[in-house]
Design an enzyme around this catalytic site. Structure first.
Site, PDB file in Angstrom:
ATOM      1  N   TYR A  88       0.819  -1.211   0.000  1.00  0.00           N
ATOM      2  CA  TYR A  88       0.000   0.000   0.000  1.00  0.00           C
ATOM      3  C   TYR A  88       0.852   1.260   0.000  1.00  0.00           C
ATOM      4  O   TYR A  88       0.355   2.342  -0.278  1.00  0.00           O
ATOM      5  CB  TYR A  88      -0.931   0.032   1.217  1.00  0.00           C
ATOM      6  N   ILE A 268     -12.667  -4.528   7.992  1.00  0.00           N
ATOM      7  CA  ILE A 268     -11.745  -3.386   8.006  1.00  0.00           C
ATOM      8  C   ILE A 268     -12.178  -2.378   6.927  1.00  0.00           C
ATOM      9  O   ILE A 268     -11.426  -2.107   5.987  1.00  0.00           O
ATOM     10  CB  ILE A 268     -10.288  -3.829   7.783  1.00  0.00           C
ATOM     11  N   LYS A 270     -12.768   0.752   4.600  1.00  0.00           N
ATOM     12  CA  LYS A 270     -11.930   1.910   4.304  1.00  0.00           C
ATOM     13  C   LYS A 270     -12.789   3.059   3.793  1.00  0.00           C
ATOM     14  O   LYS A 270     -13.704   2.865   2.985  1.00  0.00           O
ATOM     15  CB  LYS A 270     -10.871   1.541   3.275  1.00  0.00           C
ATOM     16  N   ARG A 276     -18.215   8.956   7.310  1.00  0.00           N
ATOM     17  CA  ARG A 276     -18.370   7.555   6.943  1.00  0.00           C
ATOM     18  C   ARG A 276     -17.667   6.649   7.948  1.00  0.00           C
ATOM     19  O   ARG A 276     -18.114   5.528   8.217  1.00  0.00           O
ATOM     20  CB  ARG A 276     -17.836   7.310   5.530  1.00  0.00           C
ATOM     21  N   ASN A 280     -19.612   3.693   9.769  1.00  0.00           N
ATOM     22  CA  ASN A 280     -19.147   2.316   9.774  1.00  0.00           C
ATOM     23  C   ASN A 280     -18.900   1.792  11.181  1.00  0.00           C
ATOM     24  O   ASN A 280     -19.000   0.592  11.433  1.00  0.00           O
ATOM     25  CB  ASN A 280     -17.863   2.186   8.950  1.00  0.00           C
TER      26      ASN A 280
END
Length: 327
Positions: A88, A268, A270, A276, A280
C-alpha cells in the site's frame, strides 16, 4: 481536527465507543462524536490467544500524503485496529498517526496494527529484511499481526521467518491473505503454527462458505477485504439490503458490516471521510434478526466481484509475482 487537538483529545475519546440510532451524515462530525455511547467493541480471540477487534480501519488505496490524517480521524472516532501493507506504500502514515495517538495518551496495547509481506519479499531472508523496513516506517517496537499478502513465492520459507519473529515476541500473531481452501489446508497441515487469520474477499455477493468452514478446522479467523465490494453490483443501492437496513434505521453499509460481524467475520472498511468512519463504526447498537440474516445468506452468488484478481488464475500469479515493490 488539528494535530494539537488530536493529541489533546485522542486519549479521552471513547476507545471502544459506538453510536445509537441512525446518524445524520450531513451533520458536523464533531457533533456525531459528542453522541458517543460506551458500548464495547467486540473482540475475536485468535488461535494463539491474542484478541483482535472485530472492526478495524483499512487504508488500502489511501495515498501516503493522506494516510496520517485519515488514520488520526479514525482513531478519534474510536478505531484501534489499523490494517496496512507493504504494497500500500503508506505504512509511514499509519505509524505517524498511531505514534501521535500514543503521545496523546492512548496506550500502545490498545492498538492492533497489521501489515503484510508482499510477494517479492515472501522468502525467509526477504521477510527478515522487509519486516525491519516495515517496522522502521511504522515506528513501533512490536507488530500485532503480520500477514502473507498473497499465496505465492516461497511462502513456507517466509512462514519460518514469521514464526521466528513471533517466537521472539516481535510479532504477536501471524496469518495469511488470499489463500483458497486448498492452499490454506496444505499450509496449515504442514506448519506447526497455524495461520491466525486468512484475509479474503468476502461480501454479501461472495460469502465464501467453504473458505470459512476450512478456516474453522484450523482455528483460523476469517477477515473480509472489500466488505462493500468497492460498490460493485451497485451494492449500496441493493433493494434487499436497503429494506433490511431501514427496519433498524441503518444504512446499507451498516447492514453489511453487522451481517459480517454477526458471523464472526473481522471487517476493516476503508473510507477517507470522517462521517463515513463514524457510520461504519456505529454497528454495535443493533442486531439483525435470524430471518434477515438468512435473507442476506440467500444473496450469495458464489463468485468474486473482482475477476481481475482470481488467485488461482495463472495470469494473476504471473502478474503479482512480477510486480516488485519500489525501493
Amino acid at each position: 481536527m488539528k494535530r494539537r487537538d488530536f493529541l489533546k483529545n485522542s486519549a479521552i475519546l471513547g476507545a471502544m465507543a459506538t453510536f445509537s440510532g441512525a446518524l445524520d451524515l450531513n451533520a458536523n462530525s464533531n457533533q456525531n462524536l459528542a453522541n458517543l455511547k460506551g458500548a464495547k467493541m467486540k473482540f475475536i480471540t485468535l488461535n494463539d490467544g491474542n484478541k483482535m477487534p472485530i472492526l478495524g480501519y483499512g487504508v488500502y488505496q489511501i495515498p501516503q500524503n493522506d494516510t496520517q490524517r485519515c488514520v488520526e480521524d479514525a482513531i478519534s472516532v474510536g478505531y484501534r485496529s489499523i490494517d496496512t501493507a507493504q504494497a500500500y506504500r503508506n505504512e509511514s502514515g499509519v505509524g505517524a498517526a498511531v505514534n501521535s495517538a500514543i503521545k496523546g495518551g492512548i496506550k500502545r496495547e490498545e492498538f492492533f496494527v497489521t501489515t503484510k509481506i508482499w510477494v517479492s519479499n515472501a522468502s525467509e531472508s526477504g521477510v527478515l529484511r522487509s519486516f525491519e523496513a516495515s517496522m522502521k516506517k511504522l515506528g513501533l517496537d512490536y507488530l500485532d499481526l503480520l500477514l502473507l499478502h498473497q499465496p505465492y513465492n516461497d511462502v513456507y520459507g517466509a512462514w519460518r521467518a514469521m514464526s521466528k519473529l513471533k517466537n521472539e515476541g516481535r510479532i504477536k500473531s501471524i496469518g495469511v491473505s488470499n489463500f483458497y481452501p486448498d492452499r490454506l489446508t496444505d499450509f496449515a497441515m504442514n506448519n506447526e503454527i497455524k495461520p491466525a487469520i486468512n484475509q479474503i474477499e468476502l461480501n454479501p455477493f461472495h460469502q465464501r462458505k467453504i473458505d470459512r468452514e476450512t478456516a474453522a478446522k484450523f482455528g483460523t479467523a476469517v477477515q473480509s477485504w472489500a466488505s462493500f465490494g468497492e460498490g460493485r453490483n451497485d451494492m449500496f443501492n441493493n433493494p434487499i439490503l436497503k429494506k433490511i437496513g431501514e427496519k433498524y434505521g441503518k444504512s446499507v453499509a451498516q447492514t453489511i458490516l453487522r451481517y459480517l460481524i454477526q458471523n464472526d467475520i473481522i471487517v476493516i472498511p476503508k473510507t477517507t471521510r470522517k462521517n463515513r468512519m463514524i457510520e461504519n463504526f456505529s454497528v454495535f447498537d443493533f442486531e439483525l434478526s435470524t430471518n434477515d440474516m438468512q435473507t442476506i445468506v440467500a444473496m450469495d452468488e458464489q463468485k468474486s466481484l473482482f475477476s481481475e484478481v482470481y488467485h488461482n488464475d495463472p495470469a494473476t500469479v504471473e502478474r503479482l509475482n512480477g510486480w516488485k515493490l519500489p525501493d
